[in-house]
Design a protein around this motif. Structure first.
Motif, short mmCIF file in Angstrom:
data_model
loop_
_atom_site.label_atom_id
_atom_site.label_comp_id
_atom_site.label_asym_id
_atom_site.label_seq_id
_atom_site.Cartn_x
_atom_site.Cartn_y
_atom_site.Cartn_z
N ILE A 277 4.67 14.08 77.48
CA ILE A 277 4.73 12.60 77.43
C ILE A 277 3.60 12.07 78.31
CG2 ILE A 277 6.16 10.56 77.67
CD1 ILE A 277 8.62 12.26 77.49
N PRO A 278 2.45 11.72 77.71
CA PRO A 278 1.25 11.32 78.47
C PRO A 278 1.10 9.81 78.62
CG PRO A 278 0.63 11.76 76.21
CD PRO A 278 2.14 11.89 76.28
N THR A 279 2.21 9.09 78.69
CA THR A 279 2.15 7.62 78.72
C THR A 279 1.30 7.09 79.87
OG1 THR A 279 4.44 7.70 77.94
CG2 THR A 279 3.58 5.54 78.57
N ALA A 280 1.41 7.70 81.05
CA ALA A 280 0.69 7.21 82.23
C ALA A 280 -0.83 7.26 82.06
CB ALA A 280 1.10 8.00 83.47
N SER A 281 -1.30 8.16 81.20
CA SER A 281 -2.74 8.27 80.93
C SER A 281 -3.16 7.39 79.77
CB SER A 281 -3.11 9.72 80.63
OG SER A 281 -2.60 10.11 79.36
N ASN A 282 -2.26 6.52 79.33
CA ASN A 282 -2.51 5.67 78.17
C ASN A 282 -2.65 6.51 76.89
OD1 ASN A 282 -2.63 2.89 77.49
ND2 ASN A 282 -4.83 3.05 77.09
N ASP A 283 -1.90 7.61 76.85
CA ASP A 283 -1.95 8.55 75.73
C ASP A 283 -3.37 9.04 75.47
OD1 ASP A 283 0.77 8.31 75.46
OD2 ASP A 283 0.71 7.13 73.61
N ASN A 284 -4.08 9.36 76.54
CA ASN A 284 -5.47 9.82 76.44
C ASN A 284 -5.55 11.09 75.60
OD1 ASN A 284 -7.80 11.62 77.55
ND2 ASN A 284 -8.36 9.53 78.11
N LYS B 37 -2.12 27.90 73.45
CA LYS B 37 -2.96 29.09 73.32
C LYS B 37 -2.77 30.08 74.46
CE LYS B 37 -6.56 26.73 70.66
NZ LYS B 37 -8.00 26.33 70.61
N GLN B 38 -2.56 29.60 75.68
CA GLN B 38 -2.47 30.50 76.82
C GLN B 38 -1.04 30.77 77.28
OE1 GLN B 38 -5.36 29.85 80.00
NE2 GLN B 38 -6.58 28.54 78.67
N LEU B 39 -0.16 29.79 77.11
CA LEU B 39 1.21 29.95 77.59
C LEU B 39 2.21 30.15 76.45
CD1 LEU B 39 1.14 27.32 80.48
CD2 LEU B 39 0.99 29.80 80.67
N GLU B 40 1.73 30.17 75.22
CA GLU B 40 2.52 30.52 74.04
C GLU B 40 3.74 29.62 73.85
OE1 GLU B 40 3.29 34.69 74.61
OE2 GLU B 40 1.30 35.26 73.90
N CYS B 41 3.50 28.33 73.98
CA CYS B 41 4.57 27.35 73.75
C CYS B 41 4.31 26.61 72.45
CB CYS B 41 4.60 26.33 74.89
SG CYS B 41 4.86 27.04 76.53
N HIS B 42 5.34 25.96 71.97
CA HIS B 42 5.21 25.03 70.84
C HIS B 42 5.19 23.62 71.44
CE1 HIS B 42 5.85 28.23 67.95
NE2 HIS B 42 7.00 28.55 68.54
N VAL B 43 4.08 22.91 71.30
CA VAL B 43 3.91 21.62 71.95
C VAL B 43 4.12 20.47 70.97
CG1 VAL B 43 2.29 20.10 73.17
CG2 VAL B 43 2.34 22.56 73.69
N ASN B 44 4.91 19.52 71.39
CA ASN B 44 5.08 18.25 70.69
C ASN B 44 4.68 17.15 71.66
OD1 ASN B 44 5.70 16.49 68.65
ND2 ASN B 44 7.92 16.80 68.73
N VAL B 45 4.15 16.04 71.15
CA VAL B 45 3.65 14.96 72.00
C VAL B 45 4.35 13.66 71.63
CG1 VAL B 45 1.63 13.67 72.79
CG2 VAL B 45 1.40 16.09 72.20
N LEU B 46 4.90 13.00 72.64
CA LEU B 46 5.51 11.68 72.43
C LEU B 46 4.50 10.61 72.84
CD1 LEU B 46 7.74 9.67 71.86
CD2 LEU B 46 8.77 10.23 74.08
N ARG B 47 3.92 9.96 71.85
CA ARG B 47 2.97 8.86 72.08
C ARG B 47 3.68 7.54 71.88
NH1 ARG B 47 0.21 12.84 69.18
NH2 ARG B 47 -1.89 13.43 69.92
N CYS B 48 3.52 6.62 72.84
CA CYS B 48 4.16 5.31 72.67
C CYS B 48 3.22 4.16 73.07
CB CYS B 48 5.47 5.24 73.44
SG CYS B 48 5.31 5.51 75.21
N ILE B 49 1.92 4.45 73.17
CA ILE B 49 0.95 3.38 73.45
C ILE B 49 0.46 2.78 72.15
CG2 ILE B 49 -1.24 2.79 74.54
CD1 ILE B 49 0.97 3.53 76.52
N ASN B 50 -0.15 3.59 71.31
CA ASN B 50 -0.61 3.11 70.01
C ASN B 50 0.41 3.38 68.91
OD1 ASN B 50 -3.14 2.21 71.02
ND2 ASN B 50 -3.90 4.33 70.99
N ASN B 51 1.26 4.35 69.14
CA ASN B 51 2.35 4.62 68.19
C ASN B 51 3.57 3.77 68.55
OD1 ASN B 51 0.52 6.52 67.43
ND2 ASN B 51 1.95 8.24 67.42
N ASN B 52 4.48 3.65 67.60
CA ASN B 52 5.69 2.86 67.81
C ASN B 52 6.90 3.69 67.39
OD1 ASN B 52 7.37 0.66 68.39
ND2 ASN B 52 7.17 -0.16 66.31
#
Length: 233
Positions: A37-44, A57-72
């Protein structure tokens, strides 16, 4: 409660890699689902790309991103993303914008619920301050630093980036200015993290970069956070 607080640093830098590696290990799952959740960076988007490359790639996780600056995102979408995550990672940046946007979308409520339901949550800088009674942040409308309230899940005052001299000095001043006897506080330097559960803690990184404070009889007592097997936070 399972909460990893990171004092600061950059995701792509070597110094922070061992922190992120340890946090992923704490999930205790193979290929865990990570919600960033990168809200503080303005979803940079550069920040999101860096995070995704490291954690996928390095830690072998499945990443999802919650954007709420430009997305709704809808309330249902937010609930599903947070509830399905094995690890939630809260990025750093502008604390005030982050808190306002999270309140608008009720993300704050969902995060507190997730913590109470034992989801592992990591937060860096702004993403760590929010869990405390209050914390010191950059004064975005002027110079220097200012104190802002958090959610009081941890009844202490918090300072990230404690290695920055001006910030550290202002943090000391604010603690003494508050004038509350037996006031407790925690400060973390960059590239150091503190992992908390309900009754234990672990310093991730150099123990010399984690500090605790107490105000007694108008004097500020400072000591290094000494790692133990069990303690009360």
């Amino acid at each position: 409660m399972r909460l990893a607080l990171i004092g600061g640093g950059f995701v792509k830098h070597t110094d922070n890699f061992h922190i992120n590696k340890r946090i992923v290990e704490l999930v205790e799952k193979t290929n865990p689902k990570v919600l960033f959740i990168p809200t503080a960076s303005n979803d940079n988007e550069d920040y999101i790309t860096e995070f995704t490359e490291i954690f996928e790639k390095q830690l072998e996780c499945h990443v999802n991103v919650l954007r709420c600056i430009n997305n709704n995102p809808s309330e249902a979408e937010i609930k599903k993303m947070i509830n399905s995550a094995d690890l939630i990672y809260l990025g750093g940046g502008n604390y005030i914008n982050m808190m306002e946007k999270w309140k608008e979308y009720k993300i704050n409520q969902r995060l507190v619920e997730a913590l109470q339901n034992d989801t592992l949550i990591a937060g860096i800088s702004a993403g760590a301050i929010c869990w405390f009674k209050c914390g010191i942040r950059t004064n975005y409308e002027g110079e220097g630093y200012i104190e802002s309230p958090g959610w009081n899940m941890i009844n202490k005052i918090f300072c990230p980036h404690y290695n920055q001299m001006d910030r550290a000095n202002e943090f000391h001043r604010l603690l003494l200015q508050n004038g509350n006897e037996n006031e407790h506080a925690i400060a973390l330097e960059d590239n150091c993290a503190l992992y908390l559960t309900n009754d234990t803690y672990e310093i991730i990184g150099e123990p010399s970069k984690a500090w605790e404070f107490q105000v007694i009889e108008n004097e500020l007592l400072k000591q290094k956070f000494i790692e133990r097997a069990k303690t009360s936070i």
